[in-house]
Design a protein around this motif. Structure first.
Motif: not given
Length: 610
Positions: A115-116, A134-135, A250-251, A260-264
């Motif tokens: 993703y660019q 993203a593998p 992008m994740l 969702p993907f978060t820092p937590q």
């Protein structure tokens, strides 16, 4: 040997057959990330293509640069493959004695998606690139995002041999930033730059990686790091933190069932090498939102307020004094200290003597006095020995001319001290690039000319020491007190790192023989500053390691030195074990007592990794 030397500029400054890349998809502009105003380009990489080596594998990465079907108009897939190959070649020792893939590291196939996008720092004149890999085998049980910045001034894949090679095989996603640098050169001769897919495009045809203000066709070539007007080094930390946010978003797109993907809920590890190492340390000092869970910085170009030395200071000092100092007999057996391009070094001693900077009269005494001058300024013998390569390849002048332009926010037509960039003719004079040369800049260049058919011109005279006038002009910008010098110092002061939070695991890995970013000027004062302020960084000053792993196949280098990448991988392994709860973060750690491999292949024992 001669063929290798001809390729050195693209390794220093400081960077294929078609594969199975599927047609790119274009997703709409981000609604949640205001720093990505345009489209996101998504490509899939499977079936004889992958994220880590573009399908080349270790042997292909180490081999000759793979070709383009149409050298004047290569496809986006071919440009990507070659950019990945050149980025590996510029950072890692892939030589037959170097041990990559046998003693440390590896290049397994890692299928996945990329993703660019072009992104913007608030207030910037020019965009920068962000890219998430993203593998397919993303580890959903141990959600991990590695964020990294390109080394030197390299393009978007400039840290793949460090961050990608460590993170992707472990099931981590990896997000890259070019931190406002890269090889998206703009050529005024045909008013063209580089589009998001890496191909050349003219002004107005597509969004470009770098589009400076219009100038006449004879204005030469503009370089984003140096001519954007943004002093991007001042924002390296913001680039890294922005990349982390882009990676999380992008994740969400790549694995919607896990969003969702978060820092937590996602571990975020920052790592980088050289300028990329400086970038992640800048990010650590700006991470008020606690995005980062840990940082590993290799040989960082880290600049501090009132401590250590600034790169521009010691680079312009080295340009003036090292040619004379390296003429001393103590350097007679040092690789590249007596190479053909060093025959003018004795003249530098004479020039410094004529100007009263060196007092004694004989060449041997002049060289000894220059050596003593640098020793008093903090240069160690190992740093000077390895700096012979940077001096022989005229790297110090390239750094001084380019970085002065960046710090002063100058454009391609008003660089300091009369310098400018232009395409080179076969005889070395300024000319116009042909389509084949221009098409390969994005994939092949390491980000700052000279190299790849682009020359650094100006800053010379017709004397017996023609480079001296330009080098003294660049030095005077540091030592002077006029408005231009004050502006230069302000630009450099804007790049200093701030104190990271107390609970952030942080590890600095640096070669004891680094001759480009000596530890005495960079990592050592940084680590000492952190410890004085109650932080607990880990620090490896690795014996016999120098700055460029890619130089280890050169005659005399592999015999004397060790690669730094395996120590970076080991530090990342220890950090990951700590973040996963299986190992405490140590108060201190033994520095490996590695030994040079001599004329033999590298072994595990030589690295002495714990």
């Amino acid at each position: 040997m001669n063929a290798f030397l001809k390729r050195l500029p693209l390794l220093l400054l400081p960077a294929l057959a078609a594969g199975g890349t599927h047609a790119a998809a274009v997703e709409p502009a981000m609604t949640s990330l205001d720093f990505v105003p345009g489209a996101v380009r998504v490509t899939t990489h499977r079936d004889h293509d992958d994220l880590l080596s573009a399908g080349l594998g270790l042997a292909g990465l180490a081999g000759a640069p793979v070709g383009f079907d149409d050298p004047a108009d290569p496809s986006a897939a071919q440009l990507r493959r070659r950019a990945i190959q050149m980025s590996w070649k510029g950072i890692a020792d892939l030589g037959r004695l170097g041990g990559y893939g046998q003693v440390y590291g590896g290049v397994p196939m890692v299928p996945g998606r990329e993703y660019q996008a072009f992104a913007w720092i608030p207030g910037a004149h020019q965009p920068h690139r962000l890219l998430l890999q993203a593998p397919d085998r993303f580890d959903k049980d141990k959600r991990c995002l590695v964020v990294t910045a390109s080394s030197g001034s390299r393009g978007i894949y400039g840290a793949i041999a460090l961050a990608g090679a460590w993170g992707l095989p472990k099931g981590c996603a990896v997000v890259y930033t070019d931190k406002g640098a890269g090889s998206g050169f703009f050529d005024y001769a045909d008013d063209s730059g580089v589009a998001l897919d890496g191909r050349r495009a003219k002004r107005g045809e597509a969004p470009l990686e770098f589009m400076p203000p219009p100038l006449p066709a004879n204005a030469g070539i503009a370089v984003k790091h140096l001519h954007s007007g943004d002093n991007p080094e001042a924002d390296w930390g913001r680039h890294v933190l922005q990349a982390a946010r882009f990676g999380l978003a992008m994740l969400d797109r790549a694995y919607p069932d896990q969003a969702p993907f978060t820092p937590q809920n996602t571990r975020i590890i920052a790592t980088g090498l050289s300028n990329g190492g400086g970038a992640v340390l800048q990010a650590a000092g700006l991470d008020d939102d606690k995005l980062l869970d840990g940082v590993v910085a290799l040989e960082p170009n880290v600049q501090l307020a009132g401590q250590g030395r600034k790169l521009y200071d010691y680079a312009t000092e080295a340009a003036l004094w090292l040619p004379c100092a390296l003429s001393d007999a103590r350097f007679d057996t040092v690789p590249f200290a007596r190479a053909p391009m060093t025959r003018g070094w004795a003249q530098r001693c004479a020039s410094l003597h004529a100007q009263g900077l060196i007092k004694v009269g004989t060449l041997a005494a002049q060289a000894a006095e220059a050596y003593g001058h640098l020793r008093a300024a903090g240069w160690s013998d190992p740093a000077m020995q390895v700096a012979a390569t940077s001096t022989a390849f005229d790297l110090w002048r390239a750094i001084g001319a380019g970085y002065a332009s960046a710090y002063l926010r100058r454009g391609p037509a008003d660089m300091p001290c009369g310098f400018h960039y232009a395409a080179t003719r076969p005889d070395g004079t300024p000319g116009v690039a042909d389509a084949t040369t221009r098409a390969a800049w994005w994939s092949d260049s390491a980000g700052i000319p000279p190299g790849n058919g682009i020359g650094l011109f100006g800053g010379t005279d017709r004397s017996a020491d023609p480079a001296l006038v330009g080098e003294q002009c660049l030095r005077a910008l540091w030592t002077g007190t006029d408005a231009t010098s004050k502006a230069l110092h302000a630009g450099i002061d804007a790049t200093v790192a701030l104190m990271p939070r107390a609970d952030l695991p942080l590890w600095v890995v640096h070669g004891a023989s680094d001759g480009l970013l000596p530890t005495a000027f960079t990592s050592e004062p940084y680590v000492a500053w952190l410890r004085a302020e109650g932080r607990h960084p880990l620090y490896w000053k690795v014996p016999h390691a120098q700055h460029f792993d890619a130089f280890l196949p050169l005659p005399g280098f592999g015999e004397r030195h060790l690669p730094l990448l395996p120590y970076g991988y080991a530090a990342l392994d220890r950090l990951w074990a700590h973040l996963q709860g299986s190992a405490p973060w140590p108060a201190d750690i033994r520095t490996p007592a590695g030994r040079p491999r001599g004329g033999q292949a590298l072994t595990h024992a030589a690295l002495d990794l714990p």
